[in-house]
Design a protein around this motif. Sequence first.
Motif, PDB file in Angstrom:
ATOM      1  N   CYS A 120       0.832  -1.211   0.000  1.00 40.75           N
ATOM      2  CA  CYS A 120       0.000   0.000   0.000  1.00 40.75           C
ATOM      3  C   CYS A 120       0.864   1.258   0.000  1.00 40.75           C
ATOM      4  O   CYS A 120       0.545   2.236  -0.681  1.00 40.75           O
ATOM      5  CB  CYS A 120      -0.942   0.008   1.195  1.00 40.75           C
ATOM      6  SG  CYS A 120      -2.289  -1.196   1.080  1.00 40.75           S
ATOM      7  N   ALA A 121       1.964   1.238   0.763  1.00 40.77           N
ATOM      8  CA  ALA A 121       2.877   2.387   0.782  1.00 40.77           C
ATOM      9  C   ALA A 121       3.469   2.618  -0.610  1.00 40.77           C
ATOM     10  O   ALA A 121       3.585   3.767  -1.060  1.00 40.77           O
ATOM     11  CB  ALA A 121       3.982   2.171   1.811  1.00 40.77           C
ATOM     12  N   ASN A 122       3.800   1.542  -1.301  1.00 42.01           N
ATOM     13  CA  ASN A 122       4.364   1.652  -2.653  1.00 42.01           C
ATOM     14  C   ASN A 122       3.353   2.182  -3.665  1.00 42.01           C
ATOM     15  O   ASN A 122       3.746   2.733  -4.698  1.00 42.01           O
ATOM     16  CB  ASN A 122       4.893   0.300  -3.132  1.00 42.01           C
ATOM     17  CG  ASN A 122       6.120  -0.142  -2.381  1.00 42.01           C
ATOM     18  OD1 ASN A 122       6.823   0.662  -1.772  1.00 42.01           O
ATOM     19  ND2 ASN A 122       6.383  -1.439  -2.385  1.00 42.01           N
ATOM     20  N   HIS A 123       2.065   2.006  -3.377  1.00 35.04           N
ATOM     21  CA  HIS A 123       0.998   2.422  -4.300  1.00 35.04           C
ATOM     22  C   HIS A 123       0.098   3.488  -3.674  1.00 35.04           C
ATOM     23  O   HIS A 123      -1.061   3.639  -4.067  1.00 35.04           O
ATOM     24  CB  HIS A 123       0.163   1.201  -4.717  1.00 35.04           C
ATOM     25  CG  HIS A 123       0.955   0.180  -5.452  1.00 35.04           C
ATOM     26  ND1 HIS A 123       1.244   0.289  -6.789  1.00 35.04           N
ATOM     27  CD2 HIS A 123       1.563  -0.962  -5.032  1.00 35.04           C
ATOM     28  CE1 HIS A 123       1.977  -0.745  -7.173  1.00 35.04           C
ATOM     29  NE2 HIS A 123       2.193  -1.514  -6.120  1.00 35.04           N
ATOM     30  N   ARG A 124       0.656   4.224  -2.724  1.00 31.10           N
ATOM     31  CA  ARG A 124      -0.122   5.181  -1.937  1.00 31.10           C
ATOM     32  C   ARG A 124      -0.880   6.190  -2.806  1.00 31.10           C
ATOM     33  O   ARG A 124      -2.058   6.437  -2.594  1.00 31.10           O
ATOM     34  CB  ARG A 124       0.793   5.922  -0.962  1.00 31.10           C
ATOM     35  CG  ARG A 124       0.020   6.787  -0.003  1.00 31.10           C
ATOM     36  CD  ARG A 124       0.906   7.657   0.862  1.00 31.10           C
ATOM     37  NE  ARG A 124       0.126   8.360   1.851  1.00 31.10           N
ATOM     38  CZ  ARG A 124      -0.787   9.288   1.594  1.00 31.10           C
ATOM     39  NH1 ARG A 124      -1.064   9.625   0.351  1.00 31.10           N
ATOM     40  NH2 ARG A 124      -1.455   9.879   2.560  1.00 31.10           N
ATOM     41  N   GLU A 125      -0.202   6.785  -3.778  1.00 34.62           N
ATOM     42  CA  GLU A 125      -0.845   7.812  -4.607  1.00 34.62           C
ATOM     43  C   GLU A 125      -2.054   7.259  -5.343  1.00 34.62           C
ATOM     44  O   GLU A 125      -3.103   7.901  -5.392  1.00 34.62           O
ATOM     45  CB  GLU A 125       0.154   8.412  -5.587  1.00 34.62           C
ATOM     46  CG  GLU A 125       1.150   9.341  -4.925  1.00 34.62           C
ATOM     47  CD  GLU A 125       2.067  10.013  -5.929  1.00 34.62           C
ATOM     48  OE1 GLU A 125       1.617  10.292  -7.065  1.00 34.62           O
ATOM     49  OE2 GLU A 125       3.231  10.255  -5.574  1.00 34.62           O
ATOM     50  N   ALA A 173      -4.971   6.392  -2.921  1.00 33.18           N
ATOM     51  CA  ALA A 173      -5.635   7.578  -2.373  1.00 33.18           C
ATOM     52  C   ALA A 173      -6.821   8.017  -3.241  1.00 33.18           C
ATOM     53  O   ALA A 173      -7.685   8.765  -2.775  1.00 33.18           O
ATOM     54  CB  ALA A 173      -4.632   8.713  -2.220  1.00 33.18           C
ATOM     55  N   ILE A 225      -1.971  -0.588   7.867  1.00 38.46           N
ATOM     56  CA  ILE A 225      -1.856   0.196   6.638  1.00 38.46           C
ATOM     57  C   ILE A 225      -1.858   1.691   6.955  1.00 38.46           C
ATOM     58  O   ILE A 225      -1.046   2.451   6.423  1.00 38.46           O
ATOM     59  CB  ILE A 225      -2.969  -0.170   5.641  1.00 38.46           C
ATOM     60  CG1 ILE A 225      -2.816  -1.625   5.191  1.00 38.46           C
ATOM     61  CG2 ILE A 225      -2.950   0.776   4.433  1.00 38.46           C
ATOM     62  CD1 ILE A 225      -4.009  -2.170   4.434  1.00 38.46           C
ATOM     63  N   GLU A 251       1.419   2.799   8.358  1.00 41.90           N
ATOM     64  CA  GLU A 251       2.481   2.806   7.343  1.00 41.90           C
ATOM     65  C   GLU A 251       2.289   3.909   6.308  1.00 41.90           C
ATOM     66  O   GLU A 251       3.265   4.462   5.797  1.00 41.90           O
ATOM     67  CB  GLU A 251       2.514   1.440   6.639  1.00 41.90           C
ATOM     68  CG  GLU A 251       3.575   1.276   5.591  1.00 41.90           C
ATOM     69  CD  GLU A 251       4.895   0.766   6.142  1.00 41.90           C
ATOM     70  OE1 GLU A 251       5.898   0.930   5.441  1.00 41.90           O
ATOM     71  OE2 GLU A 251       4.921   0.227   7.259  1.00 41.90           O
ATOM     72  N   THR A 252       1.025   4.243   5.975  1.00 38.21           N
ATOM     73  CA  THR A 252       0.762   5.093   4.809  1.00 38.21           C
ATOM     74  C   THR A 252       0.014   6.391   5.102  1.00 38.21           C
ATOM     75  O   THR A 252       0.017   7.278   4.260  1.00 38.21           O
ATOM     76  CB  THR A 252      -0.093   4.327   3.789  1.00 38.21           C
ATOM     77  OG1 THR A 252      -1.388   4.096   4.355  1.00 38.21           O
ATOM     78  CG2 THR A 252       0.567   3.028   3.367  1.00 38.21           C
ATOM     79  N   GLU A 253      -0.699   6.453   6.214  1.00 44.88           N
ATOM     80  CA  GLU A 253      -1.584   7.569   6.549  1.00 44.88           C
ATOM     81  C   GLU A 253      -2.722   7.727   5.536  1.00 44.88           C
ATOM     82  O   GLU A 253      -3.325   8.790   5.428  1.00 44.88           O
ATOM     83  CB  GLU A 253      -0.804   8.868   6.716  1.00 44.88           C
ATOM     84  CG  GLU A 253       0.195   8.815   7.851  1.00 44.88           C
ATOM     85  CD  GLU A 253       0.943  10.117   8.076  1.00 44.88           C
ATOM     86  OE1 GLU A 253       0.693  11.097   7.343  1.00 44.88           O
ATOM     87  OE2 GLU A 253       1.780  10.140   8.983  1.00 44.88           O
ATOM     88  N   LEU A 254      -3.036   6.653   4.817  1.00 45.49           N
ATOM     89  CA  LEU A 254      -4.193   6.670   3.914  1.00 45.49           C
ATOM     90  C   LEU A 254      -5.474   6.751   4.733  1.00 45.49           C
ATOM     91  O   LEU A 254      -5.529   6.280   5.871  1.00 45.49           O
ATOM     92  CB  LEU A 254      -4.220   5.401   3.055  1.00 45.49           C
ATOM     93  CG  LEU A 254      -3.261   5.336   1.887  1.00 45.49           C
ATOM     94  CD1 LEU A 254      -3.132   3.909   1.369  1.00 45.49           C
ATOM     95  CD2 LEU A 254      -3.716   6.264   0.770  1.00 45.49           C
TER      96      LEU A 254
END
Length: 121
Positions: free
Chosen positions: A21-26, A29, A43, A46-49
């Motif tokens: 998810c961090a690698n595909h965050r954009e 979102a 998640i 790690e990502t703040e999504l």
Amino acid sequence: MKKSIGLVAHDDKKELLAQWCANHREKLAEFDLYATGTTGAHIVEETELSITLLKSGPLGGDAQLGAMIVENKLDGLIFFIDALTAMPHDVDVKALIRLATLYDVPFACNRSTANAVLGLF
């Protein structure tokens, strides 16, 4: 209308899903995201999504995702499965996979298929 994706992972795969998810965050979102409780917490850390957290999988989160599939409220499901460990709530997991299959919802069970499913949207 925004597309929605469900996110869930077995215990030994939660960190792997959080990293994915961090690698595909954009890209992620852009979606309404739903995750089972413990997986979602990993998640978010790690990502703040922005993720709607459901119950933990064994406490009904898998069933909540299944209900979303039946109600046509989930456009994709990413479920990182630990194929080497027996799960006490295996019946719930099988029901979720069955519903994704029955309702023709794109379903990923590892990084390669998750990349493919994300590329569909």
